[in-house]
Design an enzyme around this catalytic site. Sequence first.
Site, short mmCIF file in Angstrom:
data_model
loop_
_atom_site.label_atom_id
_atom_site.label_comp_id
_atom_site.label_asym_id
_atom_site.label_seq_id
_atom_site.Cartn_x
_atom_site.Cartn_y
_atom_site.Cartn_z
N PRO A 240 34.72 39.07 39.58
CA PRO A 240 36.15 38.73 39.53
C PRO A 240 36.42 37.46 38.73
CG PRO A 240 35.32 38.80 41.81
CD PRO A 240 34.17 39.10 40.93
N GLU B 2 27.53 37.65 48.52
CA GLU B 2 28.57 36.66 48.20
C GLU B 2 28.43 36.12 46.80
OE1 GLU B 2 27.38 37.05 51.16
OE2 GLU B 2 29.17 37.23 52.39
N ASP C 67 46.71 57.44 23.93
CA ASP C 67 46.73 56.93 25.30
C ASP C 67 47.79 55.88 25.53
OD1 ASP C 67 44.50 58.33 25.94
OD2 ASP C 67 43.14 56.69 25.47
N1 ADE Z 1 33.07 42.46 41.70
C1 ADE Z 1 33.86 42.28 42.78
N2 ADE Z 1 35.15 42.34 42.45
C2 ADE Z 1 35.20 42.56 41.10
C3 ADE Z 1 36.26 42.71 40.16
N3 ADE Z 1 37.54 42.64 40.51
N4 ADE Z 1 35.93 42.92 38.88
C4 ADE Z 1 34.65 42.97 38.50
N5 ADE Z 1 33.61 42.82 39.33
C5 ADE Z 1 33.88 42.62 40.63
#
Ligand code: ADE
Length: 244
Positions: A88, A115, A168
């Site tokens: 993320p 984690e 697309d």
């Molecule tokens: N791993 C956990 N959440 C993620 C996300 N939103 N994007 C990419 N990898 C992740």
Amino acid sequence: MRFDVFTLIPESLEPYLNSSILKRAAERNLVEFHLHNIRDWAIDKHHVTDDIPYGGGGGMVMKPDPMFNAVEEVTGTPPTCPVVLLTPQGRLFSQAVAHELAAYPRIALIAGRYEGLDERVRQHLVTDEISIGDYVLTGGELPALVLIDAITRLLPDVLGDPDAPQKDSHAEGLLEHPHYTRPAEFRGWDVPDVLRSGDHARVNRWRREQSLLRTLQRRPDMLESATLTDEDRKFLKDQLDVEG
Ligand code: ADE
């Protein structure tokens, strides 16, 4: 194109890779999917892949050595292809990033669990970090599948309609126009007359306007970077005038 995915749960990716378009693409040798279980590179007796964090605190951290050994043994020391970590914290995935990655002959994808991941993996093994959106999943496996799917469908000959990727949503910086098929009337809801008129110029203009309208209503932010003609701009201005 070849994908090497490094994960602790390779079985979670198999059903999707073995279905439909991705399966057919692999059978036709247009793409190769190789799944690697990081645990196979954990050399201790119990194949441990995680450990407690230095500095204390809760949660476990994925150890660097199994990850380095796995990725280097499979892709070279140092790796000869991009090594993408799904996290993320990465740059946001988009159609433009899918096109960028589709140009490589090979990509390694690291799907982290737990984690966290020892920072030395990020700093000295990973070459790119990608997020699929601003939310947190339990691991990088679904994001890895998202990348694989979006990239594979862009590869030559994968889709039946070779023009599909150009049409697309997002391809031209606009959302796609609505689609209809038979029956012409369903539960009293009619297909727009223009689509049945046989007048291709009118159909194309209608589709373009619907595409502009949808983008204006749903994703006005996309209009700032879309490639627009003078006619498109006039149409959008008229819409905004009507809305007041
Ligand atoms: N791993 C956990 N959440 C993620 C996300 N939103 N994007 C990419 N990898 C992740």
